[in-house]
Structures are given as structure tokens and as C-alpha cells.
Motif scaffolding. Structure first.
Motif, PDB file in Angstrom:
ATOM      1  N   PHE A 294      56.455  55.585  22.405  1.00 28.66           N
ATOM      2  CA  PHE A 294      55.444  54.927  23.237  1.00 28.66           C
ATOM      3  C   PHE A 294      55.661  55.315  24.692  1.00 28.66           C
ATOM      4  N   ASP A 295      54.565  55.674  25.365  1.00 32.17           N
ATOM      5  CA  ASP A 295      54.628  56.086  26.763  1.00 32.17           C
ATOM      6  C   ASP A 295      54.425  54.928  27.729  1.00 32.17           C
ATOM      7  N   SER A 296      53.716  53.894  27.275  1.00 34.13           N
ATOM      8  CA  SER A 296      53.390  52.776  28.154  1.00 34.13           C
ATOM      9  C   SER A 296      52.984  51.582  27.302  1.00 34.13           C
ATOM     10  N   VAL A 297      52.769  50.449  27.957  1.00 32.47           N
ATOM     11  CA  VAL A 297      52.309  49.256  27.259  1.00 32.47           C
ATOM     12  C   VAL A 297      50.922  49.503  26.670  1.00 32.47           C
ATOM     13  N   GLU A 298      50.097  50.239  27.422  1.00 38.79           N
ATOM     14  CA  GLU A 298      48.752  50.551  26.925  1.00 38.79           C
ATOM     15  C   GLU A 298      48.828  51.387  25.655  1.00 38.79           C
ATOM     16  N   ASP A 299      49.793  52.312  25.613  1.00 36.81           N
ATOM     17  CA  ASP A 299      49.980  53.129  24.419  1.00 36.81           C
ATOM     18  C   ASP A 299      50.430  52.270  23.246  1.00 36.81           C
ATOM     19  N   VAL A 300      51.275  51.281  23.506  1.00 39.08           N
ATOM     20  CA  VAL A 300      51.696  50.350  22.463  1.00 39.08           C
ATOM     21  C   VAL A 300      50.483  49.623  21.891  1.00 39.08           C
ATOM     22  N   ASP A 301      49.615  49.130  22.774  1.00 40.68           N
ATOM     23  CA  ASP A 301      48.434  48.392  22.324  1.00 40.68           C
ATOM     24  C   ASP A 301      47.506  49.278  21.492  1.00 40.68           C
ATOM     25  N   GLN A 302      47.337  50.542  21.918  1.00 41.12           N
ATOM     26  CA  GLN A 302      46.471  51.461  21.193  1.00 41.12           C
ATOM     27  C   GLN A 302      47.013  51.748  19.790  1.00 41.12           C
ATOM     28  N   GLN A 303      48.302  52.048  19.719  1.00 40.80           N
ATOM     29  CA  GLN A 303      48.885  52.357  18.417  1.00 40.80           C
ATOM     30  C   GLN A 303      48.992  51.108  17.545  1.00 40.80           C
ATOM     31  N   LEU A 304      49.151  49.935  18.151  1.00 36.55           N
ATOM     32  CA  LEU A 304      49.171  48.696  17.383  1.00 36.55           C
ATOM     33  C   LEU A 304      47.805  48.440  16.748  1.00 36.55           C
ATOM     34  N   GLU A 305      46.743  48.784  17.465  1.00 30.80           N
ATOM     35  CA  GLU A 305      45.394  48.666  16.901  1.00 30.80           C
ATOM     36  C   GLU A 305      45.238  49.598  15.693  1.00 30.80           C
ATOM     37  N   TRP A 306      45.777  50.830  15.802  1.00 26.35           N
ATOM     38  CA  TRP A 306      45.739  51.748  14.661  1.00 26.35           C
ATOM     39  C   TRP A 306      46.533  51.178  13.488  1.00 26.35           C
ATOM     40  N   PHE A 307      47.690  50.596  13.799  1.00 27.09           N
ATOM     41  CA  PHE A 307      48.541  50.037  12.745  1.00 27.09           C
ATOM     42  C   PHE A 307      47.824  48.907  12.015  1.00 27.09           C
ATOM     43  N   ASN A 308      47.155  48.028  12.755  1.00 29.15           N
ATOM     44  CA  ASN A 308      46.438  46.918  12.124  1.00 29.15           C
ATOM     45  C   ASN A 308      45.289  47.417  11.255  1.00 29.15           C
ATOM     46  N   LYS A 309      44.576  48.419  11.739  1.00 27.49           N
ATOM     47  CA  LYS A 309      43.474  48.976  10.942  1.00 27.49           C
ATOM     48  C   LYS A 309      44.001  49.641   9.674  1.00 27.49           C
ATOM     49  N   ALA A 310      45.114  50.379   9.802  1.00 28.05           N
ATOM     50  CA  ALA A 310      45.722  51.004   8.627  1.00 28.05           C
ATOM     51  C   ALA A 310      46.206  49.946   7.637  1.00 28.05           C
TER      52      ALA A 310
END
Length: 348
Positions: A294-310
């Protein structure tokens, strides 16, 4: 490319393994036959000595001249009974796609079966057991992790709750503090899961493990997904209220009771008595936090959204149909743990 090469190399490995497995089985057949006709042992003693079933012993003690190499499989040796090499290649390709796609977090047998159905809707999907066996043969599956297991005497909460309560039960838990490189302040997460179908696994990033954040996330969850009949939580300060003050009904519990939801507490200081959500926390750590950069908090939020969708695709979650529900008639009754609290109440 690497997985395809691995697939080709393991085809030879599988052939050799099956050859030696067959050779060892022929040796056991001959030993069983020899012990019966030449040593005069009973079939029961032979079964105990070689570690095979009585049925196996009966089958290979028909005569002294019995053919020990007889093969009644009904399909060519070295091949699967039904699923061909084309199936193995597809499974390898699908797994490679899932593992390399940054928006995908699951690449086990279930995820492969779902992807197979999307790609080849007109064809039969191989059983999960077949997919798992092919992955194991190609050494593409994670080895099982042996553990000590939960204490038997603490199995009763899970059995009682999930076998006797027919309604929907949501488990909620805070995830331990996580840190980003170059950032001193920790990140906080909260998880939600339904153990019974329709299953669900969702995680959110929050500002802190507080009652306000807990109630806010519950409100959002109920609005977006469904409102359960029960909510199971641990004994954190956000759920039970003040750790040092007088015992009372916490704001989190009042929030649930006002919505006609029963709160259920897990066994204090025994996380494995809340096995379902703790297991989901392990998946969150393994598939998301420990597996990604993760590069930033925003990156965490983006990838967390992908994780929830997956996770939603993986579980196939759909909210249950809304029907007539029994309204819980809840009366809040204060319960005091010792005489000191009772004396305070008497003076009031």
C-alpha cells in the motif's frame, strides 16, 4: 507462462507417481495372497497385518494363481476417469488469471469454479473436489495448516447459537491496529460476517475502535445489506461500555435493542469462542493486508473496496427475501454483578 511450464512438468511427475503407487498396490495384493494360501493366516489377521480392509483381502484371496495385475478401472491408466487434460489446462489458466489480477483476492477451488461458470456457461463445472485435487497434483494449492484446535469445553456457544437460533446472526469484530510504512498513526478496521447462508464477509476502515464508530458502521451495514435478528460481539470497551465505572447498559447495546436486535457476547478473553469472525479476520490478513503493498491510506481504501467486491462475488451473497418478521418484545432489565452495586441501587 511459468504455471503452464509447471503444468507440463507435473504431467510426467503424476504419471511416475501413479506408476509406483500401482506397483506398491500389486505388491500388497501378492503379500495378501501369499499369507492366505502359503502361511495359512486367517483373513482377519491378514487384514490387520497389512492394514487393508476385509473386502480387499477377500478380493485378492480367490485362488493361488490369481492375476494380481488385473485392472478394472474402466478407463486408460494415467488418466482421470472423466476430466481430461483440457480441464487441467483451463484450471491452470484460470488460477493464473485470478492470482495475477490485482482486483482478485481468491484463487482456490470455489473461486475457480465461479470463474469457470462465467467463462464457459454452456459447459459443466468440475466438482470442487476435482478442482482441488488437480490443484494439489500440480502443487498449486496451499498446504493445510495444522493447528491445536478449539477447546472442546468452549464449543457450546457456537453449537447453541448456530443450531438453536434459526434467525440471522451477524458477527462483528474490530481488527487489530495496522501500520503503514512512514506513518506513525495506526489504521483501524471493523469486520462483519454472516456464517450461515447467505454468507457475507465485509470490512471497513474506521477512525478508531469507539462506540460512535461502531454504531455508525452498524447503521450503514443495516441500510446497505440487511438488519439481522442477533449481533454477536466480543467484550471490548466499545460494546460493554466503561471498564472502570459502574455496570450499565452500554450505548452500543441500547442502539441494538432500540432496533429490536438481540446482542450476544462471546466468552471473555477467549477469541476462539467467536470462531467465525476470527476466521474471517485471518482471511482479511492473509488475502488483503499481508498480501498487498500500500502506498497511502487512499490506496488502502481503494484496494479494500476491491477486496469487498471480490468477497461478495466469492460468497455469492444476496440479501434474504424480506418477509413478515416476528417483532421481539425486549425489556431491558439491569443485572448487577455484586452486592456493592445492589447497595448503591438501594440507596438511590
Amino acid at each position: 507462462m511459468e504455471l503452464n511450464n509447471k503444468f507440463e512438468n507435473h504431467k510426467d511427475y503424476i504419471r511416475k507417481y501413479r506408476y509406483y503407487e500401482k506397483k506398491d498396490l500389486i505388491r500388497i495384493r501378492r503379500k495378501v495372497n501369499r499369507l492366505y494360501f502359503h502361511k495359512g493366516l486367517s483373513k482377519r489377521k491378514i487384514a490387520d497385518r497389512v492394514g487393508m480392509s476385509r473386502e480387499f483381502v477377500n478380493k485378492w484371496t480367490q485362488s493361488k494363481d490369481q492375476d494380481m495385475k488385473k485392472d478394472e478401472r474402466g478407463w486408460p491408466k494415467g488418466q482421470r476417469r472423466k476430466w481430461t487434460g483440457k480441464t487441467e489446462k483451463r484450471i491452470t489458466q484460470i488460477r493464473s488469471y485470478l492470482e495475477e489480477n490485482e482486483k482478485e483476492f481468491y484463487w482456490g477451488a470455489t473461486a475457480i469454479a465461479q470463474q469457470w461458470h462465467r467463462r464457459f456457461p454452456e459447459e459443466n463445472v468440475p466438482p470442487l473436489r476435482t478442482i482441488g485435487q488437480i490443484l494439489k497434483d500440480l502443487e498449486l494449492s496451499d498446504p493445510p495448516v495444522s493447528g491445536k484446535g478449539a477447546a472442546k469445553y468452549l464449543c457450546y456457544p457456537e453449537h447453541t447459537i448456530y443450531e438453536t437460533l434459526s434467525s440471522r446472526l451477524l458477527e462483528t469484530d474490530f481488527v487489530g491496529q495496522k501500520y503503514l510504512r512512514g506513518r506513525t498513526e495506526p489504521l483501524h478496521f471493523i469486520g462483519f460476517c454472516f456464517k450461515k447462508k447467505p454468507k457475507l464477509r465485509i470490512y471497513r476502515r474506521i477512525n478508531g475502535q469507539t462506540t460512535e464508530n461502531l454504531n455508525t458502521q452498524w447503521e450503514r451495514f443495516f441500510d446497505r445489506y440487511e438488519k439481522p435478528d442477533y449481533v454477536k460481539v466480543d467484550n471490548a470497551a466499545a460494546t460493554i461500555g466503561s471498564m472502570s465505572g459502574k455496570r450499565n447498559v452500554s450505548r452500543a447495546m441500547i442502539f441494538l435493542l432500540e432496533k429490536q436486535i438481540y446482542p450476544i457476547f462471546s466468552v471473555p478473553r477467549k477469541p476462539f469462542s467467536q470462531a467465525s469472525i476470527e476466521g474471517n479476520n485471518s482471511v482479511f490478513a492473509k488475502k488483503f493486508w499481508n498480501a498487498r503493498q500500500f502506498d497511502s491510506v487512499e490506496d488502502v481504501d481503494q484496494q479494500l473496496e476491491w477486496f469487498n467486491k471480490a468477497s461478495l462475488r466469492y460468497s455469492g451473497y444476496k440479501p434474504p427475501e424480506v418477509g413478515a418478521k416476528f417483532e421481539l418484545n425486549i425489556t431491558v432489565v439491569p443485572f448487577f454483578l455484586n452486592i456493592r452495586h445492589w447497595s448503591h441501587l438501594s440507596k438511590a
